[in-house]
Enzyme design. Structure first.
Site, short mmCIF file in Angstrom:
data_model
loop_
_atom_site.label_atom_id
_atom_site.label_comp_id
_atom_site.label_asym_id
_atom_site.label_seq_id
_atom_site.Cartn_x
_atom_site.Cartn_y
_atom_site.Cartn_z
N GLY A 168 -38.60 11.28 -53.40
CA GLY A 168 -38.42 11.41 -52.25
C GLY A 168 -37.26 12.21 -51.81
O GLY A 168 -36.40 12.61 -52.49
N HIS A 169 -37.04 12.61 -50.66
CA HIS A 169 -35.91 13.69 -50.10
C HIS A 169 -34.69 13.31 -50.51
O HIS A 169 -34.25 11.95 -50.32
CB HIS A 169 -36.06 14.11 -48.92
CG HIS A 169 -35.89 12.93 -47.97
ND1 HIS A 169 -34.44 12.78 -47.31
CD2 HIS A 169 -36.44 11.92 -47.31
CE1 HIS A 169 -34.61 11.80 -46.55
NE2 HIS A 169 -35.77 11.36 -46.43
N ASP A 170 -33.63 13.96 -51.13
CA ASP A 170 -32.18 13.72 -51.27
C ASP A 170 -32.03 12.94 -52.21
O ASP A 170 -30.93 12.24 -52.40
CB ASP A 170 -31.55 13.48 -49.87
CG ASP A 170 -31.62 14.66 -48.84
OD1 ASP A 170 -30.95 15.55 -49.19
OD2 ASP A 170 -32.42 14.45 -48.06
#
Length: 309
Positions: free
Chosen positions: A217-219
Site C-alpha cells: 500500500g501507499h507510503d
C-alpha cells in the site's frame, strides 16, 4: 512532495482561492501527509480531533477548515474543504500527463537493462543498470528503480493510493502525487501491485525479495533484505524494518511498524506494531509460541467437557 521552487503563501492561497493567516510571503516548499511532513510543507486537516496534531506537527503551513490561533513561526490556509483543496494543489503541481508511446521519451533506462515486450514505462521513470523487466509490466510516471532489479510479468508499480473520503454522493478520492522507489538488487514476483505514495514515496529497500501476488500500500517503507511470500497484503503507511520475513497470506493494518528480523508466519493478521527479532502468528497477532500453546489447549476442550459430564 517538494515543489520545484519556493512559493509565497499568497501564491498558494490564490491557487485554491482561500484566505490565509500569516505573512503573505511566508515560504512554501512542498506538501505532505502528516506522517512525513517537514518544515516548509503544507499539511491538511479537516476534523477537530486532529487539529492539534496538525498544528503542532513539523509542517509550517496548515490547510484547515476553522479559524484558529496560528502557532508562532507557522501560517494557515483557511478552507471550507481542505480535502478538496489538497487535491487541487496536487493536480496543480503534479498533473496527470498522458503519453502515446509504450516507453515515454522522458524515461531514463540504464545500460544493460532489458525490457521485454508489452511493457509500459511512464513519464520521468528512472530505471538503473542491468535490470530485467519481464513482459506486461506497467511502471507509472515518476517511479525510480535502482540497479540489478528483476520484475516479473504483470506487475504494476505506481497505481493510486486506496484513500477516500466518504461524502453524501459517494467516495471522494485523495489524489496521489507521490512515487514508488525500488532500490538496488530487489526482486519482485509476478502480478504484484505496489501503490505510489499520496505525497511521499512507497519504498522497497535494497536486496528485498517479493513473491508473486504481493500488494504493498501507499507510503509503506520496506527495509533491506526482507522476504515477503505470496498473497501478502500490506496496508498503507506501514514500516517494515530490515531483514523481516513475512510468509504467505499475511495481512496488515495501516500505520504500524514491524521490527527488524521479525518473522510473521503464514495467514497472520498483523493488527498492531510488533518488536523485532521474534516470531509471530495468528489473528490477533501474538508471539508464535504463545499462540501455538493456546491452540493446543483449545484442542483439549472436548476432553475436558467429557470429564465434566
Amino acid at each position: 512532495m517538494k515543489f520545484e521552487k519556493v512559493y509565497a503563501l499568497q501564491e498558494i492561497a490564490a491557487i485554491i482561492g482561500c484566505e490565509f493567516i500569516g505573512d503573505a510571503n511566508f515560504p512554501v516548499q512542498g506538501m505532505n501527509e502528516i506522517h512525513v511532513v517537514t518544515p516548509g510543507d503544507i499539511v491538511f486537516v479537516d476534523h477537530p480531533k486532529y487539529y492539534d496534531k496538525a498544528l503542532q506537527s513539523a509542517a509550517t503551513i496548515v490547510l484547515i477548515n476553522k479559524k484558529v490561533d496560528c502557532p508562532e513561526g507557522k501560517a494557515l490556509l483557511l478552507s471550507d474543504d481542505p480535502f478538496r483543496d489538497f487535491n487541487v494543489l496536487t493536480k496543480h503541481f503534479k498533473p496527470f500527463q498522458a503519453t502515446n508511446s509504450a516507453i515515454a521519451s522522458s524515461a531514463k533506462i540504464g545500460e544493460g537493462t532489458v525490457i521485454q515486450p508489452n511493457c509500459f514505462i511512464g513519464n520521468q521513470v528512472v530505471i538503473g543498470k542491468n535490470c530485467l523487466i519481464h513482459p506486461n509490466v506497467t511502471i507509472y510516471d515518476h517511479t525510480v528503480i535502482g540497479d540489478n532489479v528483476i520484475i516479473h510479468a504483470g506487475t504494476i508499480l505506481g497505481a493510486d493510493a486506496f484513500y477516500y473520503k466518504k461524502r453524501a454522493e459517494g467516495f471522494d478520492q485523495l489524489i496521489s502525487g507521490g512515487r514508488v522507489v525500488i532500490e538496488d538488487n530487489v526482486g519482485i514476483g509476478a502480478l504484484c501491485t505496489i501503490d505510489k505514495g499520496v505525497t511521499g514515496d512507497t519504498t522497497i529497500g535494497a536486496g528485498t525479495k517479493l513473491d508473486n501476488q504481493v500488494h504493498v500500500g501507499h507510503d509503506t517503507v520496506i527495509g533491506k533484505k526482507c522476504l515477503i511470500a505470496s498473497q501478502t497484503g500490506i496496508a498503507g503507511c506501514v514500516i517494515i524494518e530490515d531483514e523481516v520475513t513475512i510468509w504467505g497470506q499475511v495481512g496488515t493494518t495501516s500505520g504500524i511498524t514491524i521490527g527488524a528480523k521479525a518473522v510473521i508466519m503464514g495467514q497472520t493478521g498483523v493488527t498492531k506494531s510488533v518488536e523485532g527479532g521474534k516470531s509471530y502468528f495468528g489473528t490477533p497477532i501474538e508471539e508464535s509460541r504463545e499462540k501455538l500453546k493456546q491452540l493446543a489447549h483449545i484442542k483439549k476442550i472436548p476432553e475436558i467437557l467429557n470429564k465434566l459430564k
